[in-house]
Design a protein around this motif. Sequence first.
Motif, short mmCIF file in Angstrom:
data_model
loop_
_atom_site.label_atom_id
_atom_site.label_comp_id
_atom_site.label_asym_id
_atom_site.label_seq_id
_atom_site.Cartn_x
_atom_site.Cartn_y
_atom_site.Cartn_z
N LEU A 16 -26.39 30.56 -22.08
CA LEU A 16 -26.76 31.29 -22.52
C LEU A 16 -26.62 31.10 -23.51
CD1 LEU A 16 -27.89 32.61 -19.09
CD2 LEU A 16 -29.99 31.73 -21.39
N HIS A 17 -24.59 31.62 -22.74
CA HIS A 17 -23.61 32.49 -24.07
C HIS A 17 -23.79 31.60 -26.03
CE1 HIS A 17 -19.75 34.19 -24.29
NE2 HIS A 17 -18.81 33.01 -25.14
N VAL A 18 -24.20 30.34 -25.87
CA VAL A 18 -24.13 29.95 -27.33
C VAL A 18 -24.89 30.28 -28.05
CG1 VAL A 18 -24.00 27.91 -28.85
CG2 VAL A 18 -22.68 28.03 -26.90
N ALA A 29 -22.96 42.84 -26.93
CA ALA A 29 -21.82 42.01 -26.92
C ALA A 29 -21.30 42.03 -25.16
CB ALA A 29 -20.98 43.36 -28.13
N SER A 30 -21.71 43.64 -24.63
CA SER A 30 -21.53 43.21 -23.63
C SER A 30 -21.81 42.28 -22.72
CB SER A 30 -21.97 45.10 -22.26
OG SER A 30 -21.73 45.63 -23.12
N VAL A 31 -23.25 41.73 -22.56
CA VAL A 31 -23.99 40.88 -21.91
C VAL A 31 -23.47 39.29 -21.87
CG1 VAL A 31 -26.12 38.85 -22.29
CG2 VAL A 31 -25.94 41.50 -21.85
N GLN A 32 -22.89 39.34 -23.35
CA GLN A 32 -22.02 38.05 -24.32
C GLN A 32 -21.35 38.46 -23.52
OE1 GLN A 32 -22.70 35.80 -26.07
NE2 GLN A 32 -21.90 34.84 -26.98
N VAL A 47 -24.97 32.73 -31.83
CA VAL A 47 -25.62 32.60 -32.77
C VAL A 47 -27.06 34.04 -32.89
CG1 VAL A 47 -27.49 30.70 -33.62
CG2 VAL A 47 -25.50 30.11 -32.32
N LEU A 48 -27.51 34.58 -32.03
CA LEU A 48 -28.08 35.46 -32.11
C LEU A 48 -27.35 36.87 -32.98
CD1 LEU A 48 -30.52 36.49 -32.01
CD2 LEU A 48 -30.53 37.18 -30.46
N ALA A 105 -15.93 38.73 -36.77
CA ALA A 105 -14.94 38.86 -35.94
C ALA A 105 -15.66 37.52 -34.81
CB ALA A 105 -15.03 40.60 -35.00
N ILE A 106 -17.18 37.75 -35.02
CA ILE A 106 -18.40 36.81 -34.41
C ILE A 106 -18.24 35.42 -35.26
CG2 ILE A 106 -20.74 36.29 -34.12
CD1 ILE A 106 -21.00 39.20 -34.15
N PHE A 107 -18.21 35.23 -36.24
CA PHE A 107 -17.39 33.98 -37.26
C PHE A 107 -16.10 33.48 -36.31
CE2 PHE A 107 -16.03 31.70 -39.90
CZ PHE A 107 -16.91 30.55 -40.83
N PHE A 108 -15.76 34.15 -36.46
CA PHE A 108 -13.66 33.85 -35.84
C PHE A 108 -14.60 32.98 -34.25
CE2 PHE A 108 -9.94 34.61 -33.12
CZ PHE A 108 -9.21 33.49 -33.89
N GLN A 109 -15.22 33.66 -33.71
CA GLN A 109 -15.81 33.13 -32.15
C GLN A 109 -16.16 31.83 -32.20
OE1 GLN A 109 -13.71 35.37 -30.41
NE2 GLN A 109 -15.24 34.85 -28.76
N ALA A 110 -16.99 31.86 -33.12
CA ALA A 110 -17.68 30.42 -33.03
C ALA A 110 -17.20 29.59 -33.58
CB ALA A 110 -19.25 30.45 -34.33
N THR A 111 -16.06 29.42 -34.71
CA THR A 111 -15.00 29.00 -34.67
C THR A 111 -13.88 28.46 -33.72
OG1 THR A 111 -14.61 29.91 -37.12
CG2 THR A 111 -12.75 27.98 -36.29
#
Length: 154
Positions: free
Chosen positions: A102-104, A88-91, A108-109, A25-31
């Motif tokens: 800050l979001h990007v 995830a909440s902060v994101q 990545v982290l 899901a996080i990789f999908f978010q990067a895409t």
Amino acid sequence: MATRTTSEPSGRTFLRIAIALQTLAIFFQATTAGLLLSTSYGEVLHSVGARVMYGATMLYLLAAILAWRPGGGSPRPVLHSTGFLLLASVQVVLGVAHRPALHVPLGVLMFGLSVLALGRLLPDRTRPGRAPADQGQADRGQADRTAVPSGKRS
């Protein structure tokens, strides 16, 4: 009567699946972040992906609790998954506030930490037939034998 042939508890398998889902899901978010910049439908995909990622993170916490309490596992994944839920909440807050500076980097982290958590739970397949604890002991014994020349053992 059917017997179970695996030596691994089902809670640990559920934990692996939950972390793998979170990582995907996080990789999908990067895409979709790249699509957000280049297409008209990128914002919709990124928004849906954010909800899926947050749900996967909550599933990770649930799986960690189930692997710990009823399964008798370590409480460490519960701490990791709780930290992930906070990240995830902060994101989500940073994304809604349109703070890409800050979001990007936080995304990545989070991806790196998720891959690390997944790697820690995957079975060690470097040497078939050996448990990870036995492997370390065997490696130390091998190092001891090679450090002392064969004719000069005491």
